[in-house]
Write an enzyme that holds these catalytic residues in place. Sequence first.
Site, mmCIF file in Angstrom:
data_model
loop_
_atom_site.group_PDB
_atom_site.id
_atom_site.type_symbol
_atom_site.label_atom_id
_atom_site.label_comp_id
_atom_site.label_asym_id
_atom_site.label_seq_id
_atom_site.Cartn_x
_atom_site.Cartn_y
_atom_site.Cartn_z
ATOM 1 N N ASP A 105 25.715 26.179 45.654
ATOM 2 C CA ASP A 105 26.647 26.301 44.533
ATOM 3 C C ASP A 105 27.915 25.480 44.763
ATOM 4 O O ASP A 105 28.382 24.768 43.881
ATOM 5 C CB ASP A 105 27.004 27.775 44.274
ATOM 6 C CG ASP A 105 27.426 28.528 45.538
ATOM 7 O OD1 ASP A 105 27.408 27.939 46.646
ATOM 8 O OD2 ASP A 105 27.780 29.711 45.420
ATOM 9 N N ASP A 108 32.805 24.323 50.421
ATOM 10 C CA ASP A 108 34.223 24.643 50.564
ATOM 11 C C ASP A 108 34.659 24.155 51.955
ATOM 12 O O ASP A 108 34.953 22.976 52.136
ATOM 13 C CB ASP A 108 34.340 26.165 50.379
ATOM 14 C CG ASP A 108 35.743 26.707 50.482
ATOM 15 O OD1 ASP A 108 36.690 25.938 50.347
ATOM 16 O OD2 ASP A 108 35.898 27.921 50.689
HETATM 17 P P1 5GP Z 1 31.788 27.144 52.979
HETATM 18 O O1 5GP Z 1 30.875 27.552 54.102
HETATM 19 O O2 5GP Z 1 31.601 25.707 52.553
HETATM 20 O O3 5GP Z 1 33.223 27.470 53.285
HETATM 21 O O4 5GP Z 1 31.477 28.081 51.779
HETATM 22 C C1 5GP Z 1 30.331 28.059 51.062
HETATM 23 C C2 5GP Z 1 30.126 29.364 50.325
HETATM 24 O O5 5GP Z 1 31.361 30.087 50.098
HETATM 25 C C3 5GP Z 1 29.566 29.083 48.964
HETATM 26 O O6 5GP Z 1 28.162 29.007 48.999
HETATM 27 C C4 5GP Z 1 30.088 30.229 48.139
HETATM 28 O O7 5GP Z 1 29.190 31.314 48.213
HETATM 29 C C5 5GP Z 1 31.388 30.610 48.786
HETATM 30 N N1 5GP Z 1 32.533 30.002 48.062
HETATM 31 C C6 5GP Z 1 33.273 28.940 48.434
HETATM 32 N N2 5GP Z 1 34.224 28.652 47.525
HETATM 33 C C7 5GP Z 1 34.078 29.570 46.529
HETATM 34 C C8 5GP Z 1 34.752 29.793 45.286
HETATM 35 O O8 5GP Z 1 35.705 29.106 44.883
HETATM 36 N N3 5GP Z 1 34.298 30.830 44.537
HETATM 37 C C9 5GP Z 1 33.269 31.637 44.915
HETATM 38 N N4 5GP Z 1 32.913 32.608 44.089
HETATM 39 N N5 5GP Z 1 32.597 31.451 46.079
HETATM 40 C C10 5GP Z 1 33.003 30.417 46.872
#
Ligand code: 5GP
Length: 181
Positions: A105, A108
């Site tokens: 999705d 981040d």
């Molecule tokens: P990362 O490991 O890249 O920090 O985060 C990935 C996961 O964090 C995504 O698959 C998602 O589930 C969650 N996530 C990151 N940013 C957002 C956001 O702005 N909104 C929501 N609802 N989930 C997020």
Amino acid sequence: MTMLDKDIADLKVLITEDEIQQKLNILSRNIENSFSTDEDIYVICVLKGSVMFCSDLVKRFSHNIQMEFIRISSYGNETKSTNNLQAIDLTLPNLDDKNVLIVEDIIDTGLTARFLTDLFKIKHHPKKLLFVSLLNKKCARQVEIEPDFYGFEIDDKFVVGYGLDYKGYFRNLPYIGYFPN
Ligand code: 5GP
């Protein structure tokens, strides 16, 4: 009675339903062109956030595809990444020598994408591994990683809708929005 502390009336639209659907037309074409036409694609939907994106994306594919589902959690009930990845279900068939597309999705911090990419390379030895994310928060990255394809680059704000949740809510919205501070 809902315990939700956010009101949908305060939600601002960031990306409309129409913009998402238009983008999927382009993304699906680009992805399909990157795989040989006569080979199956194993599409890996990363639950729960990718459910809408993945479903809409695969409807546009003309390749023969197989869908697989894995489940990872990183945010819990927070609106900031906890750096605490929880692999809830990583059950997959043998993907050795297969064409694999991981569907996320949002990227981040990049920790989930890094974890998944490493896992697939080490454990599954796919023939070709491509990664698509609907959203890309480039400015929030903590590890150096970029998806092969993404739909929209967004600022470092917490977004909901189209599969993305806040405390389990708002996944059903057909658009992406945020709550202004
Ligand atoms: P990362 O490991 O890249 O920090 O985060 C990935 C996961 O964090 C995504 O698959 C998602 O589930 C969650 N996530 C990151 N940013 C957002 C956001 O702005 N909104 C929501 N609802 N989930 C997020």
